[in-house]
Design a protein around this motif. Sequence first.
Motif, mmCIF file in Angstrom:
data_model
loop_
_atom_site.group_PDB
_atom_site.id
_atom_site.type_symbol
_atom_site.label_atom_id
_atom_site.label_comp_id
_atom_site.label_asym_id
_atom_site.label_seq_id
_atom_site.Cartn_x
_atom_site.Cartn_y
_atom_site.Cartn_z
ATOM 1 N N ASN A 160 28.761 34.853 36.458
ATOM 2 C CA ASN A 160 28.830 35.679 37.653
ATOM 3 C C ASN A 160 30.306 35.891 38.006
ATOM 4 O O ASN A 160 30.986 34.899 38.120
ATOM 5 C CB ASN A 160 28.011 34.840 38.748
ATOM 6 N N PHE A 161 30.656 37.066 38.255
ATOM 7 C CA PHE A 161 32.031 37.580 38.625
ATOM 8 C C PHE A 161 32.145 37.369 39.989
ATOM 9 O O PHE A 161 33.122 37.295 40.518
ATOM 10 C CB PHE A 161 32.533 38.866 37.880
ATOM 11 N N THR B 209 39.150 34.929 36.843
ATOM 12 C CA THR B 209 37.889 34.139 36.296
ATOM 13 C C THR B 209 36.716 34.401 37.174
ATOM 14 O O THR B 209 37.101 35.195 38.225
ATOM 15 C CB THR B 209 38.307 32.603 36.280
ATOM 16 N N GLY B 210 35.580 33.991 36.644
ATOM 17 C CA GLY B 210 34.542 34.498 37.284
ATOM 18 C C GLY B 210 34.277 33.203 38.403
ATOM 19 O O GLY B 210 34.880 32.433 38.463
ATOM 20 N N ASP C 264 31.959 43.713 26.075
ATOM 21 C CA ASP C 264 32.103 42.394 25.856
ATOM 22 C C ASP C 264 32.208 41.404 26.788
ATOM 23 O O ASP C 264 32.374 40.098 26.823
ATOM 24 C CB ASP C 264 33.710 42.182 25.071
ATOM 25 N N SER C 265 31.923 41.722 28.065
ATOM 26 C CA SER C 265 32.025 40.930 29.332
ATOM 27 C C SER C 265 30.954 39.890 29.503
ATOM 28 O O SER C 265 29.718 40.229 29.195
ATOM 29 C CB SER C 265 32.055 41.707 30.676
ATOM 30 N N PRO C 266 31.309 38.535 29.656
ATOM 31 C CA PRO C 266 30.223 37.691 29.595
ATOM 32 C C PRO C 266 29.446 37.720 31.196
ATOM 33 O O PRO C 266 28.487 37.256 31.366
ATOM 34 C CB PRO C 266 30.947 36.274 29.742
ATOM 35 N N PHE C 267 30.055 38.413 32.004
ATOM 36 C CA PHE C 267 29.368 38.727 33.333
ATOM 37 C C PHE C 267 28.337 39.571 33.375
ATOM 38 O O PHE C 267 28.173 40.655 32.879
ATOM 39 C CB PHE C 267 30.221 38.819 34.415
ATOM 40 N N GLN D 23 40.117 39.620 32.348
ATOM 41 C CA GLN D 23 39.644 38.208 31.870
ATOM 42 C C GLN D 23 40.495 37.987 30.584
ATOM 43 O O GLN D 23 40.871 36.754 30.506
ATOM 44 C CB GLN D 23 38.053 38.014 31.861
ATOM 45 N N GLN D 24 40.310 38.925 29.672
ATOM 46 C CA GLN D 24 40.998 38.454 28.407
ATOM 47 C C GLN D 24 42.621 38.187 28.628
ATOM 48 O O GLN D 24 43.145 37.597 27.804
ATOM 49 C CB GLN D 24 40.680 39.679 27.382
ATOM 50 N N ALA D 25 43.057 38.817 29.576
ATOM 51 C CA ALA D 25 44.599 38.904 29.977
ATOM 52 C C ALA D 25 44.733 37.514 30.658
ATOM 53 O O ALA D 25 46.066 37.068 30.863
ATOM 54 C CB ALA D 25 45.037 39.949 30.562
ATOM 55 N N GLY D 26 43.842 36.563 31.082
ATOM 56 C CA GLY D 26 43.951 35.432 31.760
ATOM 57 C C GLY D 26 44.275 35.720 33.152
ATOM 58 O O GLY D 26 45.013 34.975 33.802
#
Length: 538
Positions: free
Chosen positions: A459-460, A453-454, A429-432, A447-450
């Motif tokens: 791009n991470f 960020t990338g 599910d990662s957008p990176f 990322q989901q836990a806040g």
Amino acid sequence: MGNKLFFFGVVLILLTIFIPISANAQTDLPIGSIVEGSITADNTGNSYKINLTAAGKLTVNIDAYFSNVTVSLRAPDGEFIWQNHRIFNGAPDTPVVWKDSMNVEPGEYTLIIGKGNTDTGKFNVKVDFSGAGNNEKEPNQTINDSMNVVLNQSPVKGFISWNDRIDYYKVELPESGRLILNVKTDFPGPGGLFQLIDGSGKEIYWDTIGQNNGITGNWTRHTDLKAGTYYIRYSGNDSILYQGPYELSASFTPVHYQEKEPNDIKAVAEEIEVDNQTHIGFLSFHDLTDYYKFEMKYTGLLTIDFSSERVGYDLMNEGDMIMDRKGSMGKVGVFDPFSSTIELKKGTYYFVPNVYKDDTGMYTFKLHAESNFSDVPEDYLPSVTYLLEKGVTTGVSSKGFGTNLSVKRGDAAIWLANILNLDTSKGDDSPFTDVPLRARGSVNALQQAGIITGKSPSNFGSNDFVKRGEMALMLQRAYHLSSEGTVMRFTDVPSRYDLAVRALKKKGITNGKNTVSFAPDSYVTRGELALFIFRAEH
């Protein structure tokens, strides 16, 4: 009528001539008194009654003034203790002095003094008696009639005699511990047969106990046992030689151990952690081996701190190969502590305390693991070891942790996700687009836990090194750290990292590079990140 009278008269004369009188009327024989007696042609034996109100040693003394005197002693049940013992060579002017003793129970005994041939004459007889002073509760000749022995109390005074050649005692152990039995006796060596038996009838041990060169036998033996019923059997060893009084005492020391029973075979091994915690176990007659199962979470050094009197251990791998074997060399009441360190690969192992020198008892042990890295300074060792034990990371090689190497963002994400126990199963599910497969689940969970960020929406920056300021942000968010009330003394921290660095400072996670510099743009090393996470956890 006259013929009948004549017939009965003849019969009476024949009986008088041909049937000898075996003993006169039974006479009481007081203890300690000398009684004179005689054997005549018409009186072939004298019978004496001896009444004993207690158990003890009965001694018969006879001065025989003629040759070939017979002595018999009959027990209350009619059985002969002595039968026709002979006393030879006595004469009216030179009597033969004869004496013999027997350990007997209370009751009425019959002493018969007679002649072995046609010799006749006088004799003197005296009986002496020495009480045994026993306080055992009779009857106790069978296991079903065993006398209960109270633990840690005064000794039981027992007595083995001609009439009572076996004594049974019962010991109830309310919990596991050490039973110590002590016997004092003057039985001639090798002495009586002493046995300890468990509740199922199985013999635990046997020994012979008696005096040695005239010195009273003082025998002691300890046995480590589980809770239950046990029996003591003490006998005259099937011989009239091994009789007399004895003292029996039983002392007991409970053992408070922590092992989870049963754990006497590999299939039911107790699972433990390698966490430097003390474990207390106990080996006994019925439990000669204990199994503990543990995981070596990383390749490194395992240190075993072990202590016991005479117990040893085996360290085995999953395939039962012995990796280490040691044993204590202490003695009863004195533990022998020692340590052993061995290099082990990551995997499952079994720690197996067992009988080492044919002895049992309590033991203690601790398992402690540490890395075998050659590049980890002492200040970093607890932090690195903690991460290894938690399965957060491994070294860059079998001998190197890479303490001074900079950490990439992808590796930092894996470390944080592991220590926080985040669900890393949803990596797709990662957008990176720049995150390698091994880090994808960790990056997505953070990322989901806040927490992260990338560099951009897609791009991470997985292969970029982590800056100290960035790591301050990640740790503040991961551990929900507060910066309230913290005075910032660093002069090089931009506003973006200000609250995060304050929070780390308040928690004691960092002290900066020096008193005025945090160096937010410097890269975090693997050693520094280990320190930061360890301090955040604690």
